[in-house]
Design a protein around this motif. Structure first.
Motif, PDB file in Angstrom:
ATOM      1  N   LEU A 164       0.833  -1.207   0.000  1.00 28.19           N
ATOM      2  CA  LEU A 164       0.000   0.000   0.000  1.00 28.19           C
ATOM      3  C   LEU A 164       0.867   1.256   0.000  1.00 28.19           C
ATOM      4  O   LEU A 164       0.593   2.219  -0.720  1.00 28.19           O
ATOM      5  CB  LEU A 164      -0.915  -0.001   1.225  1.00 28.19           C
ATOM      6  N   ALA A 167       2.288   1.825  -3.404  1.00 27.99           N
ATOM      7  CA  ALA A 167       1.301   2.412  -4.318  1.00 27.99           C
ATOM      8  C   ALA A 167       1.136   3.896  -4.019  1.00 27.99           C
ATOM      9  O   ALA A 167       1.067   4.732  -4.940  1.00 27.99           O
ATOM     10  CB  ALA A 167      -0.038   1.688  -4.171  1.00 27.99           C
ATOM     11  N   LEU A 168       1.099   4.211  -2.720  1.00 27.92           N
ATOM     12  CA  LEU A 168       0.995   5.624  -2.339  1.00 27.92           C
ATOM     13  C   LEU A 168       2.181   6.415  -2.889  1.00 27.92           C
ATOM     14  O   LEU A 168       2.010   7.523  -3.419  1.00 27.92           O
ATOM     15  CB  LEU A 168       0.948   5.739  -0.809  1.00 27.92           C
ATOM     16  N   ILE A 171       1.731   7.130  -6.531  1.00 28.66           N
ATOM     17  CA  ILE A 171       0.713   8.171  -6.763  1.00 28.66           C
ATOM     18  C   ILE A 171       1.275   9.541  -6.400  1.00 28.66           C
ATOM     19  O   ILE A 171       1.115  10.518  -7.134  1.00 28.66           O
ATOM     20  CB  ILE A 171      -0.557   7.858  -5.946  1.00 28.66           C
ATOM     21  N   LEU A 172       1.954   9.603  -5.248  1.00 29.20           N
ATOM     22  CA  LEU A 172       2.527  10.887  -4.820  1.00 29.20           C
ATOM     23  C   LEU A 172       3.592  11.364  -5.794  1.00 29.20           C
ATOM     24  O   LEU A 172       3.715  12.568  -6.064  1.00 29.20           O
ATOM     25  CB  LEU A 172       3.127  10.770  -3.421  1.00 29.20           C
ATOM     26  N   ASP A 175       1.814  12.967  -8.643  1.00 29.97           N
ATOM     27  CA  ASP A 175       1.216  14.255  -8.268  1.00 29.97           C
ATOM     28  C   ASP A 175       2.290  15.326  -8.122  1.00 29.97           C
ATOM     29  O   ASP A 175       2.153  16.437  -8.647  1.00 29.97           O
ATOM     30  CB  ASP A 175       0.453  14.087  -6.961  1.00 29.97           C
ATOM     31  N   ALA A 201       3.472  22.436   0.568  1.00 25.99           N
ATOM     32  CA  ALA A 201       2.109  22.362   1.090  1.00 25.99           C
ATOM     33  C   ALA A 201       1.288  21.391   0.253  1.00 25.99           C
ATOM     34  O   ALA A 201       0.575  20.536   0.787  1.00 25.99           O
ATOM     35  CB  ALA A 201       1.468  23.755   1.075  1.00 25.99           C
ATOM     36  N   HIS A 202       1.437  21.513  -1.063  1.00 24.40           N
ATOM     37  CA  HIS A 202       0.677  20.628  -1.946  1.00 24.40           C
ATOM     38  C   HIS A 202       1.034  19.169  -1.699  1.00 24.40           C
ATOM     39  O   HIS A 202       0.160  18.322  -1.507  1.00 24.40           O
ATOM     40  CB  HIS A 202       0.976  21.010  -3.394  1.00 24.40           C
ATOM     41  N   VAL A 205      -0.234  17.870   1.780  1.00 27.49           N
ATOM     42  CA  VAL A 205      -1.672  17.567   1.865  1.00 27.49           C
ATOM     43  C   VAL A 205      -1.981  16.273   1.124  1.00 27.49           C
ATOM     44  O   VAL A 205      -2.709  15.407   1.627  1.00 27.49           O
ATOM     45  CB  VAL A 205      -2.498  18.743   1.299  1.00 27.49           C
ATOM     46  N   ALA A 206      -1.387  16.116  -0.067  1.00 28.57           N
ATOM     47  CA  ALA A 206      -1.639  14.901  -0.851  1.00 28.57           C
ATOM     48  C   ALA A 206      -1.173  13.667  -0.078  1.00 28.57           C
ATOM     49  O   ALA A 206      -1.870  12.644  -0.037  1.00 28.57           O
ATOM     50  CB  ALA A 206      -0.927  14.995  -2.192  1.00 28.57           C
ATOM     51  N   ALA A 207      -0.006  13.765   0.567  1.00 30.77           N
ATOM     52  CA  ALA A 207       0.520  12.626   1.319  1.00 30.77           C
ATOM     53  C   ALA A 207      -0.388  12.303   2.495  1.00 30.77           C
ATOM     54  O   ALA A 207      -0.678  11.130   2.768  1.00 30.77           O
ATOM     55  CB  ALA A 207       1.934  12.926   1.803  1.00 30.77           C
ATOM     56  N   VAL A 209      -3.565  12.830   2.823  1.00 33.55           N
ATOM     57  CA  VAL A 209      -4.789  12.173   2.326  1.00 33.55           C
ATOM     58  C   VAL A 209      -4.530  10.690   2.096  1.00 33.55           C
ATOM     59  O   VAL A 209      -5.316   9.823   2.513  1.00 33.55           O
ATOM     60  CB  VAL A 209      -5.268  12.850   1.023  1.00 33.55           C
ATOM     61  N   GLY A 210      -3.367  10.395   1.461  1.00 37.87           N
ATOM     62  CA  GLY A 210      -3.044   8.998   1.176  1.00 37.87           C
ATOM     63  C   GLY A 210      -2.853   8.186   2.437  1.00 37.87           C
ATOM     64  O   GLY A 210      -3.356   7.058   2.553  1.00 37.87           O
ATOM     65  N   ALA A 213      -6.130   7.451   3.908  1.00 38.75           N
ATOM     66  CA  ALA A 213      -6.844   6.423   3.150  1.00 38.75           C
ATOM     67  C   ALA A 213      -6.298   5.039   3.466  1.00 38.75           C
ATOM     68  O   ALA A 213      -7.055   4.069   3.612  1.00 38.75           O
ATOM     69  CB  ALA A 213      -6.729   6.716   1.659  1.00 38.75           C
ATOM     70  N   ILE A 214      -4.951   4.950   3.600  1.00 36.93           N
ATOM     71  CA  ILE A 214      -4.350   3.649   3.915  1.00 36.93           C
ATOM     72  C   ILE A 214      -4.809   3.178   5.289  1.00 36.93           C
ATOM     73  O   ILE A 214      -5.160   2.004   5.485  1.00 36.93           O
ATOM     74  CB  ILE A 214      -2.812   3.756   3.845  1.00 36.93           C
TER      75      ILE A 214
END
Lengths: 249, 498
Positions: A164, A167-168, A171-172, A175, A201-202, A205-207, A209-210, A213-214
């Motif tokens: 997981l 995969a994160l 994705i990161l 992004d 910051a971007h 926040v993305a990390a 969220v991931g 979710a995990i």
């Protein structure tokens, strides 16, 4: 030597115009490569795989920095950069060769190969080889890294959490790389254009969220989803994906 | 970007353009009053200003990734791949979790020094404050530098994240050039945390500064007219400067007879002087879309340079009491008949500053297209002005009609100062067409070619050929490198002409 920073833009001599330099932004590029490297190292966890990956990473980083330097304004620096990039590319090729031949088991090879190729393409995108190609190269590069993760999932070469997280990471990486191109295109990387805060910051926040979710996914898995029929679980995941897809954005 | 979003964006663009023009033009160029450079502040809350919203499509592909992981997980019966599908699914929902930002920002700008000398560096500090209650995760600011000035140090661009009440300062230096310089609206691009939606909004802090302009000597072509004036012609007759000695013919005025020579030799000769005439000059600016070229994105484009040059040439001509007219062609046509006098001079400057024919905002087609998930470029991407002139581009008259409207204003003795970067063959054709119509043409050409790339060098070569073709056709051309003062370039040609 007027360049204060290897990856930085041309220093502007007095009396000349400060030009807009369009390159993928540095901070996001570093984050993207790091996330990609973490993703590959999580799925390639055998000692021999790690060794080959370390070699490949040295090559990939040299390729990226060399590529940056090669697009530098000064002739001497860009020649040096081209040499470094060439050397880095050769090192990556050696690593690819090793990854394709050395691991005793076939599945170990196919876990590692897409990751190394993907990281190389990603660093080519962020160097950049050519700014217009960056987005396409990012898609290809992170696609390869993600392919490595999927292959590992099929071969069961890594634990669920590692998978997981890998995969994160993929994705990161995509992004952050996309953000690097977007910021680099609109703001540029010339001296005086500060973008680090927005980029971090971007990515942060993305990390988060991931990671959230995990945590949720693992929590649900712990609840004893194993007891459910496999088909029901599939239906649930597909259903939720379709729901989200339906809301187009 | 899917076609419907493109259509939506065009539609939004059409809606907001006239309004934006009205908002931006008014304070920007219309008013002749000068706001003091030392920190003019205008709180610009975003609510009354037009803004555009774009979807970047950053996370569009992630749903496919989620489904791919699930599909492979199902086929291979691997629950962990289903969990990866769930993770990717969470990112599919991510853009929906973040709201479209509605930035509430204020801007203030400080200039130091407020009235610089030519070539002096002006340091600019633009501060943007988040006045709203929400944090802005990704705020990209492109300060609206004056169209005529180039940035000499630092960058007018910055990206940052702003918590409520936070402020960010952009510092850079401009190299002052002669003239009055008004800052254009600052462009703010605000993205949500996921980067899937981007709100673009102009922020106006109306500041300007003035830099002493020297008035150039305009090289007018010798052409005889009827009204006496300051233009020294090549015709013999009344005047001050000696021109020639001719054999006496019946009817020559007695005061021009060279009596000394008659006493010495007994021959009757009459002296002629250079006739001094009033010139009728139309200053004509080439503002076709092809002329909105710049050597670099941070440099002023050729039309901005041309309008500035027209302003100063007009000043010089009015100072010498010539009759001056103004014409511009391109997306719009504008003709101001030749007159002299102070009222007409102010009409001339007014027209130059406000008429859409001299709009400094480049047309859409002249901009580079950059892919942002397929989104069309904004003005911020290229650093150009807002698309004010785009609204009327549909009703553009054909160039020939525009030119004949301009030519209709030419009298028998009118001469034209055509200001064009000569970026294409059409420009030199226009000059030759004017000349062949019996109008004396002088071309003033700001050089906006660059030598960095092969394409740039080719353009430079082509322009050099156009210059020499024009000179061969007997049309004087002032080759003006914008870094050098206009006066010097003009003087060079005056000396060549003598």
């Amino acid at each position: 030597m007027t360049a204060p920073d290897a990856a930085g833009p041309t220093a502007v001599p007095d009396g000349e115009t400060a030009r807009l330099v369009r390159r993928p932004a540095v901070a996001s590029s570093v984050v993207a490569l790091a996330a990609g490297a973490v993703a590959v190292s999580l799925v390639a966890d055998a000692p021999l795989q790690r060794e080959i990956l370390r070699l490949a990473l040295v090559g990939v980083v040299a390729f990226g920095i060399g590529g940056r330097l090669a697009r530098h304004g000064e002739t001497a620096l860009s020649a040096l950069g081209a040499l470094v990039a060439l050397g880095g590319g050769l090192v990556v090729l050696v690593a690819v060769g090793q990854a394709a031949t050395q691991p005793p088991q076939f599945i170990d090879r196919i876990e590692l190969l897409p990751g190394i190729v993907g990281l190389w393409v990603l660093s080519a995108a962020l160097a950049p080889v050519r700014f217009r190609w960056s987005r396409a190269l990012i898609d290809v590069g992170t696609g390869f890294v993600f392919l490595g993760v999927l292959v590992t999932g099929v071969t069961q070469g890594a634990g669920t959490v590692a998978l997981l997280l890998a995969a994160l990471g993929a994705i990161l990486a995509r992004d952050a790389a996309e953000n690097a191109v977007s910021v680099g295109g609109q703001i540029g990387v010339q001296r005086g254009a500060r973008t680090v805060r927005a980029e971090l910051a971007h990515a942060g926040v993305a990390a988060s969220v991931g990671v959230g979710a995990i945590a949720v996914a693992l929590g649900v898995a712990r609840l004893g989803v194993d007891g459910l029929p496999f088909g029901a679980l599939v239906a649930l995941v597909v259903g939720s994906a379709v729901l989200v897809l339906g809301s187009d954005r | 970007m899917t076609p419907d979003i493109a259509a939506l964006r065009r539609w939004i663009g059409r809606l907001e353009r006239p309004e934006r023009t009205a908002v931006d033009r008014g304070p920007q160029r219309g008013s002749a009053t000068r706001t003091d450079g030392g920190g003019t502040a205008e709180p610009a809350s975003g609510t009354d200003r037009p803004s555009s919203v774009r979807w970047t499509g950053r996370w569009r592909g992630i749903a496919a990734v989620a489904l791919l992981a699930v599909a492979i997980g199902v086929l291979a019966e691997r629950p962990s791949l289903l969990l990866i599908g769930a993770l990717a699914g969470a990112y599919t929902a991510y853009p929906r979790l973040t709201a479209t930002p509605d930035p509430d920002l204020s801007i203030r700008r400080e200039l130091d020094p407020a009235s610089p000398a030519d070539g002096e560096r002006v340091s600019v500090r633009t501060t943007i404050t988040n006045e709203g209650d929400a944090a802005l995760a990704d705020l990209r600011v492109v300060d609206g530098t004056p169209a005529m000035l180039s940035v000499s140090d630092g960058s007018p661009r910055r990206a940052t994240a702003l918590l409520p009440g936070d402020e960010a300062t952009i510092r850079y230096e401009l190299r002052a050039r002669p003239g009055r310089h008004v800052f254009r609206p600052t462009t703010v691009l605000c993205r949500d945390a996921s980067g899937s939606v981007e709100v673009e909004r102009p922020l106006t802090a109306a500041s300007s500064f003035e830099c002493e302009a020297e008035i150039p000597t305009v090289p007018l072509r010798a052409q005889s007219g009827h009204h006496p004036g300051p233009l020294v012609t090549d015709d013999g007759g009344e005047g001050v400067e000696f021109y020639s000695v001719e054999e006496y013919r019946r009817g020559d005025p007695a005061n021009r007879i060279d009596w000394r020579r008659y006493a010495r030799t007994g021959e009757l000769t009459s002296m002629a002087f250079r006739t001094e005439r009033l010139a009728e000059v139309v200053v004509c600016v080439d503002a076709r879309p092809a002329s909105y070229r710049a050597a670099d994105e941070t440099e002023p484009h050729a039309v901005a340079l041309g309008v500035d040059a027209a302003d100063r040439i007009g000043d010089a001509l009015f100072d010498a009491n010539h009759r001056v007219g103004l014409a511009g062609f391109g997306r719009h046509v504008s003709v101001l008949p030749t007159r002299s006098g102070r009222d007409h001079a102010s009409r001339f400057h007014q027209r130059l500053a406000t008429d859409p024919a001299f709009g400094l905002d480049p047309p859409e087609t002249a901009r580079t297209v950059e892919r942002e998930g397929g989104a069309a470029p904004s003005r911020s991407v290229t650093g150009d002005g807002p698309s004010g002139g785009g609204a009327g581009s549909d009703e553009t008259e054909p160039l020939d009609t525009q030119l004949s409207r301009i030519r209709a204003e030419f009298g028998a003795n009118t001469q034209v100062v055509l200001i064009s970067p000569l970026c294409d063959d059409e420009a030199s054709r226009i000059a030759q067409r004017f000349e062949s119509g019996g109008t004396a043409v002088t071309v003033v050409s700001p050089d906006v070619t660059a030598a960095e790339t092969a394409g740039g060098r080719l353009a430079r070569l082509e322009r050099a050929q156009r210059l020499s073709a024009l000179r061969n056709a007997g049309i004087p051309v002032v080759d003006w490198t914008p870094a050098q003062p206009l006066g010097a370039a003009m003087t060079a040609i005056v000396e060549r002409g003598r």
